[in-house]
Scaffold this active site. Structure first.
Site, PDB file in Angstrom:
ATOM      1  CD  GLN A 128      -2.506   1.018   2.813  1.00 48.36           C
ATOM      2  OE1 GLN A 128      -1.966   0.535   3.793  1.00 48.36           O
ATOM      3  NE2 GLN A 128      -3.740   1.470   2.858  1.00 48.36           N
ATOM      4  N   GLY A 129       0.722   2.104  -1.003  1.00 46.66           N
ATOM      5  CA  GLY A 129       1.541   3.317  -1.089  1.00 46.66           C
ATOM      6  C   GLY A 129       0.757   4.557  -0.740  1.00 46.66           C
ATOM      7  CE1 TYR A 130      -4.010   4.438  -0.251  1.00 45.69           C
ATOM      8  CE2 TYR A 130      -4.916   4.735   1.933  1.00 45.69           C
ATOM      9  CZ  TYR A 130      -5.090   4.397   0.610  1.00 45.69           C
ATOM     10  OH  TYR A 130      -6.328   4.028   0.174  1.00 45.69           O
ATOM     11  CB  SER A 131       2.794   6.677   4.768  1.00 49.69           C
ATOM     12  OG  SER A 131       1.735   6.387   5.631  1.00 49.69           O
ATOM     13  CB  SER A 163       3.550  -3.031   5.501  1.00 51.21           C
ATOM     14  OG  SER A 163       3.367  -2.088   6.505  1.00 51.21           O
ATOM     15  CD  GLU A 246      -6.559   0.138   6.599  1.00 51.68           C
ATOM     16  OE1 GLU A 246      -5.590  -0.484   7.037  1.00 51.68           O
ATOM     17  OE2 GLU A 246      -6.577   1.366   6.467  1.00 51.68           O
ATOM     18  CG  ASN A 370      -3.130   5.387  20.350  1.00 50.98           C
ATOM     19  OD1 ASN A 370      -3.442   4.641  19.426  1.00 50.98           O
ATOM     20  ND2 ASN A 370      -2.942   4.968  21.588  1.00 50.98           N
TER      21      ASN A 370
END
Lengths: 392, 351
Positions: A128-131, A163, A246, A370
């Site tokens: 997954q290429g989000y961040s 990841s 998710e 959080n």
């Protein structure tokens, strides 16, 4: 209101359990209970194929794409039995739980035919290429660029915390496709082949010495023009839709893994006599209670899967389990005492509980820290105003 | 998989929430606090108009034949308004009589308790002198004890019914921090008590009822403390902004919701487990009591803090929540005791 499952559901449970145990005590005994995500990838791909051959890999999907059209209850049951049988972490969980459902929901028929079979059988592993370095929780700050050149998208930029990128075949990327656009506007959701020049993966060594996360660099990396999901500039909507996948049934399977960890702590306490220590007993009881409440919270969420009335519970779930597991890691180390300080091999190689303690520090960070989660709960769950932003 | 309210349960919830919101007002609760901690008019409506006192009691004796889930729905709604009612007596004494009483005992007491004609209270009597069925000594901390007509008293060996008007019974009222549920000392001087037919069943029902009732009240109170604090944070402006826009404020409110959602799971897990006679019932009730009481106290404490000075005043209702929460922490076993029960269930007795 009932606690249990129906007789038919319990039969399904017995069917799952029998098959999983036969495999994990048979051909796949070598990866039973394998911790982490990084080791024995080839064997775990074999396992994905074995699951798929028996239509267990994507049971919630439609039958035409290799699933069983399973109900939510059945998916819950399978997830629980999978963890109970000691099934290893799914090598392709991002493909199965995120990419696949996104393609099913928003993709074209051609895209479904191209990708879904490989996701179902583990031959196409996804990440997954989000961040990005400047867009962690602030996803609207994405800077990776995509521009259309003829019949190809050309992508430049950098993702981080990717990841499992080091063994992935495909990545979905949120990239800025409109020059000068800001925030959630002008983003496009692309599916990119990882095996091409212009894609470089650099593993990031983590606190526990392992490297499951990566930096992923794109330098004139390419994908065909029709590799996008949705329309150009519409990537934010797709990305947000994907996030909704998710929170789902995998949470209950995850809890069975937590159950195994807590049981290991109890076993350790019984071995060294701390099971008689009043303070440790209190902490173990708290952990047990928290685990049970997560289970019934998840069942409550899933029993209301089609209803908005459970939004509060759904929003709080990530912070709940992440915090619980961070605390579990601290409890594990207190129960192990100095034995928890000693690595197993010559390398910096940790057995399950100390590794969980270290890895648990990421649980309260990834997928939204959080602190970000509390903002989401406060704003979406409680209707509180946004804090004034510095970038506006 | 149906861990969700049925349509009937949703209807009960909507009815009781509206009932308590409309009727258990601050003014009325405060008036009851100055008297014996019972809003008699509210109790009469609760028992007779709405017929709610019989919800968890058998139909043969005037009850509605429903279970602890429905009872919890009611206790949650009552707890949300800190209603001044002897509800706990229904959860404990009436449940004990229904579960462990003889047919005669049930026939005598349950219809009176369902109609509101009689009020019941229950307590453990460890340390009392028990000779056969004659009880001597002081029973402390009896909730709404001064208003009760009948007591159910238990210890490890037995369970008894004691009438308020039996010879040798005298009651001392106390000023209690939580004035919505004042405690009394019931003194017994050689009182001839009437044993319940099945003491074990009575004891279990009494405890389960107490723990579920208190857990559900705590859930309702915690949620209402959050709701009222959220409302205040949207009204109150400081430094040019609604205070609810500050992260320091938002994060505390978010933490309240995180625990409240778990408390909600705990209450209904426990109530369902008891209704279904599940193997998990004991684990569930101990989990619920400890977790929900802690959650309520945290939320009520935050309610004061996040209201600032006004939250510390007698005029504001925050102290009603805070005091109820504090009393629930101590009643029927504190958090450490309940967690120790959980520990014993999962890893055996302590040394």
């Amino acid at each position: 209101m009932k606690l249990g499952f129906s007789q038919a559901e319990e039969q399904f449970r017995a069917e799952c359990a029998a098959w999983l145990q036969s495999q994990l005590n048979g051909d796949f005994a070598d990866i039973k209970g394998l911790p982490g995500m990084n080791s024995m990838i080839e064997r775990r791909k074999d396992w994905e194929q074995r699951l798929a051959e028996n239509r267990w890999s994507v049971i919630g999907w439609p039958e035409e794409w290799g699933g069983r059209n399973a109900t939510i209850a059945q998916q819950v049951i399978f997830a629980e039995e999978y963890a109970r049988a000691g099934g290893p972490n799914r090598a392709n969980h991002i493909g199965v739980e995120l990419a696949g459902p996104t393609i099913l929901a928003f993709g074209t028929e051609e895209q479904k035919a191209k990708f879904l079979p490989g996701i179902a059988n583990g031959t196409q592993i996804w990440c997954q290429g989000y961040s990005e370095p400047n867009a962690g929780s602030d996803l609207a700050n994405v800077r990776t660029k995509a521009r259309l050149e003829g019949d190809e998208w050309v992508v430049n930029g950098q993702k981080v915390w990717t990841s499992l990128a080091h063994y992935s075949d495909w990545i979905f990327v949120v990239a800025r496709s409109e020059e000068g656009s800001k925030g959630p506007k002008g983003l496009t959701f692309l599916m990119m082949d990882m095996h091409q020049p212009g894609v470089e993966v650099r593993p990031i060594e983590q606190i526990n010495g392992d490297a499951e996360f990566n930096e992923t660099f794109f330098e004139d990396a390419r994908c065909p023009a029709d590799s996008l999901i949705g329309t150009p500039g519409d990537g934010w909507r797709v990305a947000m839709g994907l996030l909704a996948f998710e929170r789902g049934v995998s949470t209950l399977g995850q809890q069975m893994g937590f159950r195994n960890e807590l049981d290991a702590i109890i076993a350790a306490a019984k071995t060294n006599g701390l099971d008689k220590d009043a303070v440790i007993r209190q902490r173990i009881a708290k952990a047990e209670i928290g685990l049970r409440l997560m289970r019934y919270g998840a069942l409550r969420m899933l029993s209301h899967a089609d209803s908005a009335q459970i939004d509060g519970a759904a929003l709080t779930y990530k912070i709940q389990w992440a915090t619980w597991r961070r605390d579990l890691g601290e409890l594990a180390m207190d129960v192990l005492g100095q034995a928890g300080e000693i690595a197993e091999g010559d390398a910096y190689e940790w057995s399950a509980l100390p590794n969980m303690f270290l890895f648990g520090r990421s649980d309260t960070i990834y997928g939204g820290t959080n602190q970000i989660q509390r903002n989401i709960i406060a704003e979406r769950g409680l209707g509180l105003p946004r804090e004034p932003r510095g970038d506006k | 998989m149906e861990f969700a309210f049925t349509d009937e349960q949703v209807m009960i919830a909507e009815t009781v929430q509206a009932f308590f919101k409309d009727n258990a007002t601050s003014e009325r609760t405060r008036a009851a606090m100055k008297a014996d901690g019972i809003d008699r008019e509210l109790w009469a409506s609760f028992c007779t108009e709405l017929g709610l006192a019989g919800v968890g009691l058998p139909e043969d004796f005037g009850g509605a034949g429903l279970g602890m889930v429905e009872f919890a729905i009611i206790a949650e709604a009552a707890g949300a308004q800190v209603a001044a009612l002897p509800l706990l007596g229904l959860a404990t004494a009436a449940q004990a009589i229904a579960a462990g009483g003889s047919e005669e005992q049930k026939a005598e007491w349950l219809p009176k308790l369902v109609s509101g004609e009689a009020i019941a209270a229950a307590q453990s009597i460890y340390g009392l002198s028990v000779s056969g069925n004659t009880l001597t000594g002081d029973v402390q901390f009896v909730p709404h004890g001064a208003s009760a007509d009948v007591f159910v008293l238990i210890n490890a060996d037995g369970a008894w019914i004691v009438r308020k008007d039996a010879p040798g019974v005298s009651v001392t009222t106390h000023t209690t921090m939580d004035q919505t549920r004042p405690l009394a000392t019931v003194s017994l001087a050689g009182v001839a008590a009437e044993p319940l037919a099945d003491a074990g069943a009575a004891r279990d029902a009494l405890h389960n009822g107490a723990w579920i009732c208190l857990s559900a009240e705590a859930l309702g109170g915690a949620q209402e403390a959050l709701n009222r604090t959220v409302a205040y944070s949207l009204e109150r402006v400081q430094f040019g902004r609604q205070i609810g826009s500050y992260q320091a404020y938002k994060h505390r409110l978010a933490d309240m919701l995180v625990d409240i959602e778990q408390a909600r799971s705990a209450v209904y897990w426990a109530a369902c487990a008891v209704d279904e006679g599940s193997d998990e019932a004991r684990l569930a009730v101990h989990s619920a009591k400890s977790f929900c009481a802690d959650t309520y106290f945290m939320c009520a404490g935050n309610m004061i803090q996040l209201h600032g000075g006004i939250g510390f005043t007698w005029e504001h209702d925050a102290h009603l929540f805070f005091k109820r929460a504090r009393s629930i922490l101590s009643m029927y076993g504190n958090g450490d005791w309940h967690r120790e029960q959980v520990a014993a269930l999962i890893m055996g007795e302590a040394a």
